[in-house]
Design a protein around this motif. Structure first.
Motif, PDB file in Angstrom:
ATOM      1  N   ASP A 305     -18.593 -22.985  -3.633  1.00  0.00           N
ATOM      2  CA  ASP A 305     -17.088 -23.220  -4.199  1.00  0.00           C
ATOM      3  C   ASP A 305     -16.392 -21.865  -4.151  1.00  0.00           C
ATOM      4  N   MET A 306     -17.230 -20.830  -4.422  1.00  0.00           N
ATOM      5  CA  MET A 306     -16.092 -19.634  -4.632  1.00  0.00           C
ATOM      6  C   MET A 306     -15.937 -19.297  -3.219  1.00  0.00           C
ATOM      7  N   LEU A 307     -16.741 -19.186  -2.160  1.00  0.00           N
ATOM      8  CA  LEU A 307     -16.567 -18.961  -0.732  1.00  0.00           C
ATOM      9  C   LEU A 307     -15.468 -19.850  -0.370  1.00  0.00           C
ATOM     10  N   ALA A 308     -15.552 -21.150  -0.429  1.00  0.00           N
ATOM     11  CA  ALA A 308     -14.512 -22.006  -0.240  1.00  0.00           C
ATOM     12  C   ALA A 308     -13.102 -21.671  -0.561  1.00  0.00           C
ATOM     13  N   GLY A 309     -12.953 -21.015  -1.674  1.00  0.00           N
ATOM     14  CA  GLY A 309     -11.680 -20.523  -2.315  1.00  0.00           C
ATOM     15  C   GLY A 309     -11.251 -19.426  -1.866  1.00  0.00           C
ATOM     16  N   ILE A 310     -11.713 -18.502  -0.731  1.00  0.00           N
ATOM     17  CA  ILE A 310     -11.364 -17.476  -0.321  1.00  0.00           C
ATOM     18  C   ILE A 310      -9.949 -17.382   0.292  1.00  0.00           C
ATOM     19  N   SER A 311      -9.776 -18.425   0.974  1.00  0.00           N
ATOM     20  CA  SER A 311      -8.346 -18.846   1.638  1.00  0.00           C
ATOM     21  C   SER A 311      -7.238 -18.548   0.487  1.00  0.00           C
ATOM     22  N   PHE A 312      -7.506 -18.720  -0.698  1.00  0.00           N
ATOM     23  CA  PHE A 312      -6.425 -18.713  -1.689  1.00  0.00           C
ATOM     24  C   PHE A 312      -6.168 -17.058  -1.985  1.00  0.00           C
ATOM     25  N   ALA A 313      -6.882 -16.378  -1.412  1.00  0.00           N
ATOM     26  CA  ALA A 313      -6.316 -14.521  -1.567  1.00  0.00           C
ATOM     27  C   ALA A 313      -5.388 -14.339  -1.222  1.00  0.00           C
ATOM     28  N   GLY A 314      -4.751 -15.108  -0.104  1.00  0.00           N
ATOM     29  CA  GLY A 314      -3.373 -14.619   0.415  1.00  0.00           C
ATOM     30  C   GLY A 314      -3.261 -15.320   1.907  1.00  0.00           C
ATOM     31  N   GLU A 315      -2.286 -14.932   2.340  1.00  0.00           N
ATOM     32  CA  GLU A 315      -2.025 -15.541   3.669  1.00  0.00           C
ATOM     33  C   GLU A 315      -2.640 -14.490   4.701  1.00  0.00           C
ATOM     34  N   PRO A 316      -3.376 -15.428   5.548  1.00  0.00           N
ATOM     35  CA  PRO A 316      -4.219 -14.841   6.856  1.00  0.00           C
ATOM     36  C   PRO A 316      -3.553 -14.511   7.931  1.00  0.00           C
ATOM     37  N   SER A 317      -4.115 -13.565   8.546  1.00  0.00           N
ATOM     38  CA  SER A 317      -3.246 -12.925   9.650  1.00  0.00           C
ATOM     39  C   SER A 317      -2.551 -14.098  10.676  1.00  0.00           C
ATOM     40  N   GLY A 318      -3.296 -15.019  10.591  1.00  0.00           N
ATOM     41  CA  GLY A 318      -2.827 -16.118  11.415  1.00  0.00           C
ATOM     42  C   GLY A 318      -3.272 -16.390  12.967  1.00  0.00           C
ATOM     43  N   GLY A 319      -3.213 -15.297  13.665  1.00  0.00           N
ATOM     44  CA  GLY A 319      -3.439 -15.380  15.028  1.00  0.00           C
ATOM     45  C   GLY A 319      -4.740 -15.695  15.481  1.00  0.00           C
ATOM     46  N   PHE A 320      -5.237 -15.152  16.766  1.00  0.00           N
ATOM     47  CA  PHE A 320      -6.655 -15.608  17.031  1.00  0.00           C
ATOM     48  C   PHE A 320      -7.607 -14.423  16.648  1.00  0.00           C
ATOM     49  N   THR A 321      -8.494 -14.863  15.795  1.00  0.00           N
ATOM     50  CA  THR A 321      -9.547 -13.651  15.303  1.00  0.00           C
ATOM     51  C   THR A 321     -10.768 -13.790  16.199  1.00  0.00           C
ATOM     52  N   PRO A 322     -11.163 -12.648  16.824  1.00  0.00           N
ATOM     53  CA  PRO A 322     -12.671 -12.609  17.372  1.00  0.00           C
ATOM     54  C   PRO A 322     -13.676 -12.345  16.353  1.00  0.00           C
ATOM     55  N   TYR A 323     -14.105 -13.283  15.775  1.00  0.00           N
ATOM     56  CA  TYR A 323     -15.228 -13.401  14.456  1.00  0.00           C
ATOM     57  C   TYR A 323     -16.358 -12.612  15.278  1.00  0.00           C
ATOM     58  N   LYS A 324     -16.819 -11.661  14.250  1.00  0.00           N
ATOM     59  CA  LYS A 324     -17.878 -10.794  14.696  1.00  0.00           C
ATOM     60  C   LYS A 324     -19.128 -11.258  13.914  1.00  0.00           C
ATOM     61  N   SER A 325     -20.392 -11.143  14.536  1.00  0.00           N
ATOM     62  CA  SER A 325     -21.438 -11.427  13.628  1.00  0.00           C
ATOM     63  C   SER A 325     -21.766 -10.247  12.556  1.00  0.00           C
ATOM     64  N   PRO A 326     -22.309 -10.582  11.507  1.00  0.00           N
ATOM     65  CA  PRO A 326     -22.572  -9.521  10.565  1.00  0.00           C
ATOM     66  C   PRO A 326     -23.956  -8.939  10.905  1.00  0.00           C
ATOM     67  N   ASP A 327     -24.092  -7.818  11.259  1.00  0.00           N
ATOM     68  CA  ASP A 327     -25.235  -6.908  11.781  1.00  0.00           C
ATOM     69  C   ASP A 327     -26.122  -6.852  10.502  1.00  0.00           C
ATOM     70  N   ARG A 328     -25.338  -6.668   9.318  1.00  0.00           N
ATOM     71  CA  ARG A 328     -26.336  -6.353   8.108  1.00  0.00           C
ATOM     72  C   ARG A 328     -27.283  -7.519   7.786  1.00  0.00           C
ATOM     73  N   PHE A 329     -26.474  -8.666   8.064  1.00  0.00           N
ATOM     74  CA  PHE A 329     -27.259  -9.843   7.805  1.00  0.00           C
ATOM     75  C   PHE A 329     -28.399 -10.051   8.753  1.00  0.00           C
ATOM     76  N   ILE A 330     -28.241  -9.679  10.016  1.00  0.00           N
ATOM     77  CA  ILE A 330     -29.207  -9.610  11.007  1.00  0.00           C
ATOM     78  C   ILE A 330     -30.572  -8.813  10.671  1.00  0.00           C
ATOM     79  N   ARG A 331     -30.133  -7.592  10.231  1.00  0.00           N
ATOM     80  CA  ARG A 331     -31.148  -6.574   9.749  1.00  0.00           C
ATOM     81  C   ARG A 331     -31.811  -7.346   8.668  1.00  0.00           C
ATOM     82  N   LEU A 332     -31.039  -7.787   7.746  1.00  0.00           N
ATOM     83  CA  LEU A 332     -31.864  -8.584   6.466  1.00  0.00           C
ATOM     84  C   LEU A 332     -32.717  -9.456   7.121  1.00  0.00           C
ATOM     85  N   ALA A 333     -32.282 -10.550   7.975  1.00  0.00           N
ATOM     86  CA  ALA A 333     -33.121 -11.413   8.370  1.00  0.00           C
ATOM     87  C   ALA A 333     -34.502 -10.846   9.041  1.00  0.00           C
TER      88      ALA A 333
END
Ligand SMILES: Nc1ncnc2c1ncn2[C@@H]1O[C@H](COP(=O)(O)OP(=O)(O)O)[C@@H](O)[C@H]1O
Ligand SMILES: [Mg+2]
Length: 396
Positions: A305-333
């Motif tokens: 629920d909290m994650l889903a609410g993240i969009s309410f933090a403000g206006e996002p940049s709007g354009g195309f975002t090249p999403y990056k994989s979280p290295d840290r998570f991969i290390r943890l995994a």
């Protein structure tokens, strides 16, 4: 009424779609197999032909297929007695035999007996053993994996599925719009069984199907990739849509958390929005940690629920975002995987030495490391370490 998946179940290898490589590997393996060899582990997504391949190959060779559904025979004794029976009896009517242990993930990880029985059969069987499983890399299957040659089945490609759907329509005398079959095939994401099931549902009491009829099937939950749900999480102001997207994703919400964290600065450029977004994320993190600390899965849903609410933090940049994989998570995994492997290994050694995994890790492994580092060849009486496991101990 007969299920179309059964009615149109391929009888010969040439009817099996997409799996050219897996079929070739399996056929060659069957021809070369001698008692004492490894078993074959067929793995891949559901509805791609895992059960089908051994079935059709046995039929073509006129061999007997002895099938055990591992999820049905949970009780280890029945696996044990059934399996030892079939692996030792020659059949009078068939020149050969394949022993198929279907859906091995059904065996409970607590059921050490069941896993041990399967390994025993692999080692002692006088006939080739084929095991099928969705994901072979879960820790509980590690011990089995060491005794198997792995063969991967891939998703069936959408074009082949579409073609097969068209053939079925012709045989059933159903007129189908071009786009309907295309969409059905695409929807199935490589699971031909579900595509055929959907088609049969659609065709009930109809002689023709159109795009409009597709809607009657309704929304089908399908796993979606994290790249396609991130825009929804960051930009949709519809809390329910975001929540649904997280739940339908092929990644665990825990992993999505790190994807969101890693990509926040790209999405919210304004410092105020970014600060708010991190504030929301920190609350999600509180719930995330409560899940693991208290082992209470209810908190997971609060985290979503909290994650889903993240969009309410403000206006996002709007354009195309090249999403990056979280290295840290991969290390943890990776760390998590090492930990899981280590604890699985310690428990296995413990079952030989009648001690707990903890004692093995704390007291035996340092000695084992010395022993292994002095040995030239990797033979370690009885325990049978894989190369990966040997490395793990040597680097511990
Ligand atoms: N590669 C394939 N080619 C043609 N039909 C397939 C293929 N894979 C699955 N099917 C269809 O899906 C049904 C289920 O296949 P099965 O092998 O039992 O799937 P699973 O991979 O889940 O074991 C079969 O009856 C068949 O109709
Ligand atoms: Mg199957």
């Amino acid at each position: 009424m007969k299920l179309w998946t059964e009615k149109y179940r391929p009888k010969e290898t040439k009817e099996i779609l997409s799996q050219v490589k897996a079929l070739k590997e399996t056929t060659e393996w069957l021809e070369r197999w001698r008692p004492g060899d490894k078993a074959l582990l067929l793995y891949g997504p559901s509805g791609t032909g895992k059960t089908l391949i051994p079935e059709v190959l046995a039929r073509e060779k006129r061999w007997f297929l002895m099938q055990i559904n591992a999820s049905d025979e949970r009780d280890s004794n029945s696996i044990d007695s059934a399996l030892s029976e079939i692996s030792k009896n020659h059949s009078l009517f068939h020149p050969g035999k394949i022993i198929l242990i279907d859906e091995a993930e059904g065996i409970s990880s607590r059921d050490r007996g069941g896993l041990k029985a399967i390994i025993k059969i692999i080692k002692e069987s006088r006939f080739p053993v084929v095991i099928t499983v969705g994901n072979p890399y879960v820790p509980k299957l590690q011990s089995i994996r060491n005794h198997c040659k792995l063969v991967k089945l891939s998703k069936v490609n959408a074009l082949s599925i579409e073609k097969r759907l068209r053939e079925i329509c012709e045989k059933e005398g159903v007129k189908a719009d071009e786009d309907v079959l295309k969409n059905l095939a695409r929807w199935s994401s490589g699971d031909i069984r579900s595509a055929i099931n959907d088609l049969q549902t659609l065709c009930q009491d109809r002689k023709g199907i159109t795009e409009k009829d597709l809607e009657s099937l309704g929304y089908r939950e399908r796993e979606t990739s994290v790249f396609s749900i991130l825009p929804t999480i960051f930009r949709s102001k519809n809390l329910n849509a975001s929540r649904q997207a997280i739940r339908n994703c092929d990644k665990d919400p825990d992993e999505i958390f790190w994807w969101v964290e890693n990509n926040l600065p790209q999405e919210f450029e304004h410092p105020d929005s970014l600060a708010k977004a991190f504030d929301i994320l920190s609350r999600a993190d509180v719930f995330r940690q409560m899940v693991s600390k208290q082992q209470n899965w209810r908190f997971k849903s609060f985290m979503i629920d909290m994650l889903a609410g993240i969009s309410f933090a403000g206006e996002p940049s709007g354009g195309f975002t090249p999403y990056k994989s979280p290295d840290r998570f991969i290390r943890l995994a990776k760390l998590k995987r090492r930990k899981a492997m280590m604890s699985g290994l310690s428990e296995r050694i413990g079952s030989y030495t009648h001690t707990s995994g903890k004692i093995v890790q704390n007291s035996y492994l340092p000695y084992l490391k010395i022993i292994l580092s002095r040995k030239k060849k990797s033979d370690h009486e009885g325990i049978e370490l894989s190369e990966e496991e040997t490395k793990l101990i040597l680097n511990s």
